[in-house]
Design a protein around this motif. Structure first.
Motif, PDB file in Angstrom:
ATOM      1  N   LEU A 168     -16.003 -44.721 -27.846  1.00  0.00           N
ATOM      2  CA  LEU A 168     -17.398 -44.172 -27.723  1.00  0.00           C
ATOM      3  C   LEU A 168     -17.973 -44.776 -26.418  1.00  0.00           C
ATOM      4  O   LEU A 168     -18.814 -43.962 -25.647  1.00  0.00           O
ATOM      5  N   LYS A 169     -18.073 -46.089 -26.434  1.00  0.00           N
ATOM      6  CA  LYS A 169     -18.832 -46.650 -25.354  1.00  0.00           C
ATOM      7  C   LYS A 169     -18.081 -46.194 -23.972  1.00  0.00           C
ATOM      8  O   LYS A 169     -18.793 -45.728 -23.161  1.00  0.00           O
ATOM      9  N   LEU A 170     -16.666 -46.042 -23.855  1.00  0.00           N
ATOM     10  CA  LEU A 170     -16.227 -45.438 -22.638  1.00  0.00           C
ATOM     11  C   LEU A 170     -16.533 -43.999 -22.397  1.00  0.00           C
ATOM     12  O   LEU A 170     -16.749 -43.858 -21.435  1.00  0.00           O
ATOM     13  N   LEU A 171     -16.452 -43.206 -23.307  1.00  0.00           N
ATOM     14  CA  LEU A 171     -16.891 -41.844 -23.194  1.00  0.00           C
ATOM     15  C   LEU A 171     -18.420 -41.989 -22.730  1.00  0.00           C
ATOM     16  O   LEU A 171     -18.735 -41.120 -21.864  1.00  0.00           O
ATOM     17  N   MET A 172     -19.293 -42.905 -23.318  1.00  0.00           N
ATOM     18  CA  MET A 172     -20.609 -42.583 -22.929  1.00  0.00           C
ATOM     19  C   MET A 172     -20.862 -43.124 -21.530  1.00  0.00           C
ATOM     20  O   MET A 172     -21.596 -42.613 -20.643  1.00  0.00           O
ATOM     21  N   GLU A 173     -19.944 -44.059 -21.118  1.00  0.00           N
ATOM     22  CA  GLU A 173     -20.047 -44.570 -19.656  1.00  0.00           C
ATOM     23  C   GLU A 173     -19.469 -43.657 -18.524  1.00  0.00           C
ATOM     24  O   GLU A 173     -19.490 -44.009 -17.300  1.00  0.00           O
ATOM     25  N   SER A 174     -18.752 -42.632 -18.960  1.00  0.00           N
ATOM     26  CA  SER A 174     -18.052 -42.024 -17.896  1.00  0.00           C
ATOM     27  C   SER A 174     -18.560 -40.486 -17.777  1.00  0.00           C
ATOM     28  O   SER A 174     -19.114 -39.935 -18.808  1.00  0.00           O
ATOM     29  N   GLU A 175     -18.404 -40.132 -16.659  1.00  0.00           N
ATOM     30  CA  GLU A 175     -19.122 -38.700 -16.665  1.00  0.00           C
ATOM     31  C   GLU A 175     -17.986 -37.667 -16.065  1.00  0.00           C
ATOM     32  O   GLU A 175     -18.087 -36.566 -16.778  1.00  0.00           O
ATOM     33  N   ARG A 176     -17.054 -38.262 -15.355  1.00  0.00           N
ATOM     34  CA  ARG A 176     -15.860 -37.336 -15.241  1.00  0.00           C
ATOM     35  C   ARG A 176     -14.591 -37.717 -16.024  1.00  0.00           C
ATOM     36  O   ARG A 176     -14.140 -38.736 -15.583  1.00  0.00           O
ATOM     37  N   ILE A 177     -14.248 -36.895 -16.944  1.00  0.00           N
ATOM     38  CA  ILE A 177     -13.081 -37.407 -17.964  1.00  0.00           C
ATOM     39  C   ILE A 177     -12.107 -36.212 -17.759  1.00  0.00           C
ATOM     40  O   ILE A 177     -12.363 -34.952 -17.878  1.00  0.00           O
ATOM     41  N   VAL A 178     -10.839 -36.932 -17.496  1.00  0.00           N
ATOM     42  CA  VAL A 178      -9.667 -35.920 -17.492  1.00  0.00           C
ATOM     43  C   VAL A 178      -8.795 -36.201 -18.760  1.00  0.00           C
ATOM     44  O   VAL A 178      -8.562 -37.379 -19.213  1.00  0.00           O
ATOM     45  N   MET A 179      -8.494 -35.143 -19.465  1.00  0.00           N
ATOM     46  CA  MET A 179      -7.221 -35.195 -20.600  1.00  0.00           C
ATOM     47  C   MET A 179      -6.046 -34.697 -20.000  1.00  0.00           C
ATOM     48  O   MET A 179      -6.220 -33.651 -19.229  1.00  0.00           O
ATOM     49  N   THR A 180      -5.091 -35.391 -20.445  1.00  0.00           N
ATOM     50  CA  THR A 180      -3.680 -34.949 -20.002  1.00  0.00           C
ATOM     51  C   THR A 180      -2.570 -35.272 -20.871  1.00  0.00           C
ATOM     52  O   THR A 180      -3.042 -35.869 -21.867  1.00  0.00           O
ATOM     53  N   CYS A 181      -1.427 -34.494 -20.801  1.00  0.00           N
ATOM     54  CA  CYS A 181      -0.378 -34.629 -21.989  1.00  0.00           C
ATOM     55  C   CYS A 181       0.969 -34.780 -21.369  1.00  0.00           C
ATOM     56  O   CYS A 181       1.301 -34.699 -20.139  1.00  0.00           O
ATOM     57  N   HIS A 182       1.970 -34.433 -22.216  1.00  0.00           N
ATOM     58  CA  HIS A 182       3.454 -34.401 -21.687  1.00  0.00           C
ATOM     59  C   HIS A 182       3.767 -33.043 -21.127  1.00  0.00           C
ATOM     60  O   HIS A 182       3.311 -31.907 -21.246  1.00  0.00           O
ATOM     61  N   VAL A 183       4.941 -33.410 -20.479  1.00  0.00           N
ATOM     62  CA  VAL A 183       5.406 -32.022 -19.871  1.00  0.00           C
ATOM     63  C   VAL A 183       6.049 -30.993 -21.041  1.00  0.00           C
ATOM     64  O   VAL A 183       6.214 -31.680 -22.128  1.00  0.00           O
TER      65      VAL A 183
END
Ligand code: MN
Length: 354
Positions: free
Chosen positions: A28-43
């Motif tokens: 939660l802390k990491l999310l609050m501290e971040s503005e630009r967030i990328v989600m990624t997954c497998h091929v």
């Protein structure tokens, strides 16, 4: 909502007990501290990979974050009904966009894979990014490449895990209909609509919580699970009627399809999805192996029931792995040789039969 309120919510949240409280707080802390967030997954992303990344994407957007989903290659059209699908950055199609977005991100959330190589050509881009990273995954033996790890191999799906993490962070009220639709899609596809890999009974509480968000469950089942091409249906019928071998002593079924057979049915990626599960419908069958001759290798898929570790077969005979009851591997050699290895070694795995 003010930043501090999230933490008040966190303290008040009792919605999930399986998730490590400290980890949820750190995330939660990491999310609050971040503005630009990328989600990624497998091929070759599936319903769980797309559901978990897009589910988080919807959540983070409601929290006012600049979020992007970046995937190694195209997702199957059966998932195109998911809200936000068109916004996904596909590395094989939008290379520059994906590299720029990852390069500028403060946080990367890796969903539904356990080792960097599962990302193919996107792996070095993600690995070289200097921002912080989080792993959210339900495969066994995660490698150490992120700052924070949520690894729960007993979860049915990464989407189940994402929901539990969201609940543990006290953010359930920020889950909107679109987020819930994505998360339920991953749960439904990875459990084949709650028939496999359901380990925790409270997954039905999760289902209820997602339905409360007005999700159209029937549409998910129809689009993501029960829609296919005519060729794919015919190929499956052919494989089951002409190509299935039964080994009653080992309670095993084996299906092989060579490249000429695939061509005859105009095979496209995804057309044999689910085929390996079919032999398990036969009473007494404990595991099923499917060997498909792809252009570069033989793709091995294994499924089992009764806690038979089909993952051991994939690992010991072919150097692959996966879940206990759903595993895979690749074999670089002739299809016939790949088949012979299995048939010659079947008796080694009889000890796992109950
Ligand atoms: Mn999964």
């Amino acid at each position: 909502m003010e930043k501090t309120n999230y933490f008040v919510n966190f303290v008040n949240s009792k919605m999930d007990k399986l998730i490590d409280t400290k980890k949820a707080r750190d995330f939660l802390k990491l999310l609050m501290e971040s503005e630009r967030i990328v989600m990624t997954c497998h091929v070759r992303p599936d319903g769980d990979a797309i559901g978990s990344t897009l589910g988080l994407w919807h959540l983070l957007r409601t929290l006012g974050k600049e979020a992007t989903v970046v995937v190694p290659d195209k997702a199957p059209p059966s998932l195109s009904f998911l809200p936000g699908f068109k916004e996904i950055g596909v590395y094989t199609v939008h290379k520059e966009f994906c590299e720029k977005t990852i390069g500028e991100s403060d946080l990367i959330i890796c969903c539904d894979f356990n080792i960097p190589s599962r990302q193919d050509n996107l792996a070095p881009v993600v690995q070289n990014a200097r921002c912080r990273k989080v792993l959210i995954d339900h495969h066994t033996e995660p490698s150490d490449f992120t700052d924070l790890v949520f690894s729960y191999p007993r979860m049915s799906s990464t989407c189940e895990l994402v929901f539990r993490i969201i609940a543990a962070m006290g953010l359930y009220e920020h889950v909107d209909r679109d987020c819930a639709t994505c998360l339920l899609t991953g749960i439904i596809t990875d459990t084949r609509n709650f028939t496999v890999n359901v380990k925790y009974p409270d997954i039905y509480d999760i289902l209820m919580r997602l339905l409360e968000k007005d999700v159209d469950k029937d549409r998910i089942i129809k689009e993501a699970l029960n829609t296919r091409s005519l060729n794919s249906l015919k190929l499956e019928a052919y494989a089951l009627s002409q190509k299935m071998e039964i080994f009653p002593d080992h309670r095993c079924a084996l299906i092989t399809l060579d490249k000429d057979e695939l061509k005859e049915f105009s095979y496209e990626k995804g057309d044999t999805e689910g085929l390996v599960n079919k032999p398990l419908e036969v009473k007494g069958m404990v595991y099923s192996i499917f060997l498909r001759e792809d252009p570069d290798c033989v793709k091995i898929s294994g499924r089992s029931c009764d806690d038979f570790p089909v993952s051991e077969i994939c690992k010991e005979l072919y150097g692959g792995g996966g879940h206990l009851q759903a595993a895979g591997a690749e074999f670089y050699g002739p299809l016939e040789e790949c088949r012979k290895i299995l048939v010659d070694n079947m008796n080694r795995f009889d000890k796992y039969l109950k």
